[in-house]
Write a protein that holds these residues in place. Structure first.
Motif, mmCIF file in Angstrom:
data_model
loop_
_atom_site.group_PDB
_atom_site.id
_atom_site.type_symbol
_atom_site.label_atom_id
_atom_site.label_comp_id
_atom_site.label_asym_id
_atom_site.label_seq_id
_atom_site.Cartn_x
_atom_site.Cartn_y
_atom_site.Cartn_z
ATOM 1 N N LYS A 69 0.848 -1.273 -0.074
ATOM 2 C CA LYS A 69 0.154 -0.039 0.003
ATOM 3 C C LYS A 69 1.038 1.183 -0.024
ATOM 4 N N LEU A 70 1.906 1.338 0.676
ATOM 5 C CA LEU A 70 2.767 2.356 0.981
ATOM 6 C C LEU A 70 3.421 2.758 -0.558
ATOM 7 N N LYS A 71 4.010 1.557 -1.085
ATOM 8 C CA LYS A 71 4.565 1.773 -2.357
ATOM 9 C C LYS A 71 3.705 2.205 -3.292
ATOM 10 N N ARG A 72 2.426 1.682 -3.501
ATOM 11 C CA ARG A 72 1.697 2.244 -4.510
ATOM 12 C C ARG A 72 1.057 3.746 -4.060
ATOM 13 N N LEU A 73 1.026 4.174 -2.933
ATOM 14 C CA LEU A 73 0.514 5.470 -2.409
ATOM 15 C C LEU A 73 1.511 6.138 -2.485
ATOM 16 N N SER A 74 2.866 5.927 -2.449
ATOM 17 C CA SER A 74 3.740 6.889 -2.836
ATOM 18 C C SER A 74 3.990 7.075 -4.360
ATOM 19 N N LEU A 75 3.857 6.193 -5.056
ATOM 20 C CA LEU A 75 4.061 6.422 -6.490
ATOM 21 C C LEU A 75 2.773 7.169 -7.202
ATOM 22 N N THR A 76 1.556 6.879 -6.497
ATOM 23 C CA THR A 76 0.344 7.613 -6.891
ATOM 24 C C THR A 76 0.679 9.223 -6.651
ATOM 25 N N THR A 77 1.244 9.471 -5.342
ATOM 26 C CA THR A 77 1.429 10.727 -4.896
ATOM 27 C C THR A 77 2.377 11.433 -5.518
ATOM 28 N N LEU A 78 3.385 10.527 -6.310
ATOM 29 C CA LEU A 78 4.477 11.148 -6.896
ATOM 30 C C LEU A 78 3.958 11.488 -8.327
ATOM 31 N N ILE A 79 3.201 10.736 -8.912
ATOM 32 C CA ILE A 79 2.670 11.257 -10.133
ATOM 33 C C ILE A 79 1.515 12.523 -10.162
ATOM 34 N N LEU A 80 0.807 12.304 -9.035
ATOM 35 C CA LEU A 80 -0.247 13.413 -8.893
ATOM 36 C C LEU A 80 0.688 14.767 -8.681
ATOM 37 N N ILE A 81 1.765 14.581 -8.005
ATOM 38 C CA ILE A 81 2.435 15.854 -7.522
ATOM 39 C C ILE A 81 3.092 16.444 -8.874
ATOM 40 N N TYR A 82 3.560 15.671 -9.918
ATOM 41 C CA TYR A 82 4.187 16.084 -11.040
ATOM 42 C C TYR A 82 2.958 16.528 -11.906
ATOM 43 N N GLY B 93 -11.601 32.593 -19.512
ATOM 44 C CA GLY B 93 -12.138 31.072 -19.430
ATOM 45 C C GLY B 93 -11.095 29.882 -19.177
ATOM 46 N N THR B 94 -10.116 29.919 -20.116
ATOM 47 C CA THR B 94 -9.168 28.957 -19.996
ATOM 48 C C THR B 94 -8.458 29.049 -18.642
ATOM 49 N N PHE B 95 -8.066 30.547 -18.302
ATOM 50 C CA PHE B 95 -7.126 30.488 -16.978
ATOM 51 C C PHE B 95 -8.006 30.066 -15.796
ATOM 52 N N ARG B 96 -9.321 30.429 -15.939
ATOM 53 C CA ARG B 96 -10.162 29.905 -14.857
ATOM 54 C C ARG B 96 -10.123 28.206 -14.704
ATOM 55 N N ILE B 97 -10.264 27.976 -15.819
ATOM 56 C CA ILE B 97 -10.264 26.210 -15.795
ATOM 57 C C ILE B 97 -8.930 25.802 -15.090
ATOM 58 N N LEU B 98 -7.991 26.333 -15.686
ATOM 59 C CA LEU B 98 -6.489 25.824 -15.239
ATOM 60 C C LEU B 98 -6.337 26.139 -13.784
ATOM 61 N N VAL B 99 -6.798 27.163 -13.192
ATOM 62 C CA VAL B 99 -6.725 27.576 -11.665
ATOM 63 C C VAL B 99 -7.655 26.624 -10.890
ATOM 64 N N PHE B 100 -8.801 26.309 -11.471
ATOM 65 C CA PHE B 100 -9.818 25.363 -10.858
ATOM 66 C C PHE B 100 -8.874 24.117 -10.654
ATOM 67 N N PHE B 101 -8.395 23.516 -11.707
ATOM 68 C CA PHE B 101 -7.791 22.048 -11.534
ATOM 69 C C PHE B 101 -6.527 22.504 -10.891
ATOM 70 N N HIS B 102 -5.958 23.451 -10.731
ATOM 71 C CA HIS B 102 -4.728 23.382 -9.928
ATOM 72 C C HIS B 102 -5.086 23.434 -8.485
ATOM 73 N N LEU B 103 -6.200 24.195 -8.109
ATOM 74 C CA LEU B 103 -6.665 24.147 -6.663
ATOM 75 C C LEU B 103 -7.178 22.733 -6.484
ATOM 76 N N LEU B 104 -8.007 22.088 -7.379
ATOM 77 C CA LEU B 104 -8.471 20.815 -7.169
ATOM 78 C C LEU B 104 -7.487 19.667 -6.850
ATOM 79 N N MET B 105 -6.355 19.719 -7.483
ATOM 80 C CA MET B 105 -5.201 19.040 -7.544
ATOM 81 C C MET B 105 -4.338 19.201 -6.177
ATOM 82 N N ALA B 106 -4.222 20.423 -5.799
ATOM 83 C CA ALA B 106 -3.707 20.770 -4.559
ATOM 84 C C ALA B 106 -4.348 20.214 -3.593
ATOM 85 N N ILE B 107 -5.745 19.896 -3.594
ATOM 86 C CA ILE B 107 -6.351 19.349 -2.286
ATOM 87 C C ILE B 107 -6.169 17.710 -2.538
#
Lengths: 340, 438
Positions: free
Chosen positions: A174-187, A206-220
């Motif tokens: 689990k730790l290995k999978r989790l750390s790999l997923t986390t690594l990909i998400l961070i990138y 509109g493009t900028f708004r979508i990018l900011v939205f995904f950046h914030l979502l991904m931060a969470i």
């Protein structure tokens, strides 16, 4: 493919070069971040020369005492050249001292990546394409992460091994999978951040708004994953000292990064409208190109790369500690695959 | 080895697909736009629509193409701006070609190491390449970034409908605007600030010219008459024999706009100190209290009527449903009209109500110096519902409804005292005011 090392292969040089590579790449990312912050990418209109001079022969007086954007752009090039030279040193040391075939392949891959990155930087200048600057900004952290992986793979921990943590196979998996997923998400988050940062002036709101939205979502999402990683490491606290450093670093850095993200927005665009009745927001004036603005924005970029670096360290160490026959042989190849 | 549960597998599959989808979007994103060519100016579709609705005429696609061509001929492109040749008019004082070159185009330095692209480096992310307030960040900002194309600027020393002076624009660039995303560019050298001012004027004049030409086409040119088999009169037809006459006529329109900018310096409101400070006199405490009381009278009175918008407590909660002139052009109060405008696309934003300032905070967007507040009260704030008291100005002792120069200063004193006046325990004269107002 052998994972065993002879006495002759226990040379410290590959690791020293790999660590030097990481240590030189982090400031390179900072300076690269400053280049974008100050929009200095085109401060020198030619490449690989600097205003017609050989990169290394450009008059240092003009560099140090000339315009600020020229100072950071030329400095970025010099630091990039240094990283390139260290990479060549790393390749030499690996081919000289390390008989692991996949490690030799990895050393060539990292050399290819540094050449690609330099070429991207040059193409950005020659073609004056901001999108290439964005890709250049995305490859930078990947190279940094690759360097960290190589540093782990050439370390004593990897070669001699340490006591395997006392944990169940499920927990380890689990730790290995989790750390790999986390690594990909961070990138992915870094790539999203680069797109927010390098948004072309011709892009639609509109493009900028979508990018900011995904950046914030991904931060969470990244924060939740790092919290899970942190919790998993706490569970095996006593028996996995090698995972503690990257785990704690990730926990601490994500808090700093979120804070820097909020600060970046405030120093760039001010406080949100719902705070406008607060005295501090109503009286706040943004200072363009101020030191605090530049450092905050660039720190957000650099800490993002640092988080990626620790995620790489965590994953590679976890893969080594909880190795099975397949992961032990394949983790190096996986890192090459991720990076390329 | 224990097998994962069905739920865990489902979650794992969902996570895998989510990560893959976001990764593809994020990694493919940087490639998008690599083929983007030279930046272009956006057409002012909202204004064309506004005028179409007003005149019940249609602004044909051919005319739009003509409009683009004429504007491109007069003003060039964002990468290669042109200063229109307007005969004897001193255009260079308003938009100097060298300074425009300095500010326009992509960010970087030319072969001689001279900076270029200052506007795109510092302004275009919010104000847009066209100066239409439609930069990428615009939707996040409140208020929206200024659309220069009306030629209307809020914080200036000149009267409503007049252009700002060079110094007014410089003041905004240097000081920034608190409580908004407009930063202070204090760190920039003078020559760069100067170049940016010229470029902002260039964008503004180009935008105003566009509006003027839209009106010209709709009001002056013959529309098509299908029954008589007559084609519509073109705005600029290269095949027409009278093209030089038309070109001269169009240049006159642009010339009239440039003249207004040239006249701005002479229109600045000179502010004399109040009579009680004349000849270096000092203000006694008693006199100051008296002036504050007088300012308060004016604030709540019928002539200045500040209370109407700024509210009984001066916290900006009076009239809060009004719009500024930029938003009004989208006819937000006309049923169905707004949808037509918003359908025009990505550079037309939902209008927002204009909020009167909360005067209890002591933060003023146009500057906090007494003279700044005097200008706001005397000249009003162009493009917003804030009126100009200069409209009701009277001389000292004159018997008519209005305010004197000293009255405005008394108001300035009172406004500046508001952050220090307790709302729950106003000055002792509160009871008397309440009686008067009832």
């Amino acid at each position: 493919m052998s994972d065993k090392l002879s006495k002759n292969e226990l040379s410290p040089w590959p690791h020293r070069f790999a660590v030097s590579l990481v240590c030189a790449t982090f400031p390179l990312i900072w300076v690269g971040g400053l280049v974008t912050t100050y929009d200095a990418g085109m401060a020198v209109p030619d490449w690989p020369s600097t205003y017609g001079y050989n990169l290394f022969l450009y008059p240092w007086q003009t560099w140090l005492f000339g315009p600020w954007d020229l100072f950071i752009e030329h400095g970025h090039r010099l630091l990039g050249a240094l990283v390139g030279l260290i990479t060549i040193g790393f390749v030499w040391s690996v081919w000289r001292h390390d008989s692991r075939r996949w490690m030799r392949g990895a050393s060539l891959a990292v050399l290819g990546l540094v050449l690609l990155q330099g070429g991207l930087g040059g193409a950005r200048v020659l073609m004056d394409q901001r999108q290439l600057a964005m890709i250049h900004g995305c490859v930078g952290p990947a190279f940094f992460g690759f360097g960290v992986a190589l540093a782990v793979m050439t370390s004593n921990l990897w070669r001699a091994g340490i006591t395997k943590p006392q944990t169940t196979p499920e927990m380890a998996g689990k730790l290995k999978r989790l750390s790999l997923t986390t690594l990909i998400l961070i990138y992915v988050q870094l790539v999203l951040g680069a797109q927010v940062r390098h948004i072309p002036v011709t892009a639609s709101p509109g493009t900028f708004r979508i990018l900011v939205f995904f950046h914030l979502l991904m931060a969470i999402i990244v924060t939740v994953h790092i919290a899970q990683v942190y919790r998993s490491i706490l569970r095996i606290y006593g028996s996995a000292p090698a995972l503690r450093l990257p785990g704690y670093a990730l926990g601490g850095l994500i808090c700093i990064q979120i804070s820097l993200g909020v600060q970046t927005w405030v120093v760039k665009y001010g406080w949100p409208a719902f705070l406008t009745e607060s005295d501090f927001a109503a009286g706040h004036t943004i200072n363009a190109s101020s030191l605090s603005q530049s450092l905050t924005v660039t720190a957000h970029v650099a800490v993002g790369s640092l988080i990626l670096a620790f995620a790489v360290m965590l994953y590679t160490r976890a893969a080594r500690l909880f190795r099975t026959e397949t992961t032990a042989l394949g983790s190096g190849a996986l890192m090459i695959g991720l990076a390329t | 080895m224990e097998l994962p549960t069905r739920k865990a597998m489902k979650l794992s599959v969902i996570r895998h697909w989510f990560v893959s989808a976001v990764a593809v979007v994020a990694l493919a994103g940087p490639m998008a736009g690599c083929s983007r060519n030279e930046a272009t100016f956006n057409r002012n579709e909202a204004y064309v629509k506004n005028q179409e609705r007003l005149t019940k005429e249609t602004f044909s696609a051919e005319r739009k193409a003509d409009l683009d061509e004429v504007l491109s001929g007069l003003f060039g492109t964002p990468d290669r701006p042109i200063v229109p040749a307007l005969g004897d008019i001193d255009v260079a004082s308003v938009m100097d070609a060298t300074k425009l070159h300095f500010a326009a185009g992509p960010v970087g330095r030319d072969e001689r190491g001279r900076a270029r692209g200052l506007y795109r480096e510092h302004c275009a992310h919010c104000h847009g390449v066209t100066g239409d307030g439609g930069g990428p960040t615009a939707l996040f900002l409140n208020p929206y970034p200024r659309d220069y194309r009306r030629g209307t600027f809020k914080f200036k020393s000149t009267p409503r409908q007049s252009k700002p002076t060079h110094e007014d624009l410089k003041r905004i660039l240097i000081e920034g605007i608190p409580d908004t995303a407009m930063p202070s560019f204090r760190a920039l050298p003078d020559n760069e600030i100067d170049a940016l001012i010229h470029y902002v004027r260039y964008l503004s004049i180009r935008g105003e010219s566009e509006r003027s030409l839209v009106q010209y086409a709709l009001f002056e040119l013959e529309p098509a008459d299908e029954e008589a088999n007559i084609e519509e009169e073109r705005l600029f037809d290269l095949t027409s024999g009278n093209r030089s006459d038309r070109a001269a006529e169009l240049r006159e329109y642009v010339g009239a706009i440039v003249q207004k900018w040239l006249g701005a310096e002479a229109e600045a409101t000179a502010v004399a100190p109040p009579s009680w400070l004349a000849n270096g006199a000092e203000l006694s405490h008693e006199r100051e209290v008296e002036l504050l009381k007088h300012g308060r009278d004016l604030f709540y009175g019928k002539v200045a009527a500040c209370v109407k918008c700024h509210g009984d407590s001066a916290i900006g909660d009076g009239q809060t449903t009004d719009y500024d002139d930029w938003a009004k052009e989208l006819e937000p109060t006309v049923p169905g009209a707004l949808d037509e405008y918003l359908a025009l696309g990505r550079f037309v934003f939902p209008p927002r109500n204009v909020r009167p300032r909360n005067l209890r905070m002591g933060h003023y967007r146009g500057g906090r110096k007494p003279v700044d507040i005097y200008w706001r009260i005397f000249n009003g704030i162009d493009g917003t519902p804030m009126p100009a008291l200069s409209e009701v100005l009277k001389q000292e002792g004159e018997e008519k409804i209005g305010v004197t120069h000293d009255d405005i200063w008394a108001l300035v004193y009172y406004v500046r005292s508001l952050p220090y006046e307790s709302i729950s325990q106003p000055v002792a004269v509160e009871a008397a005011y309440q009686r008067e107002r009832q």
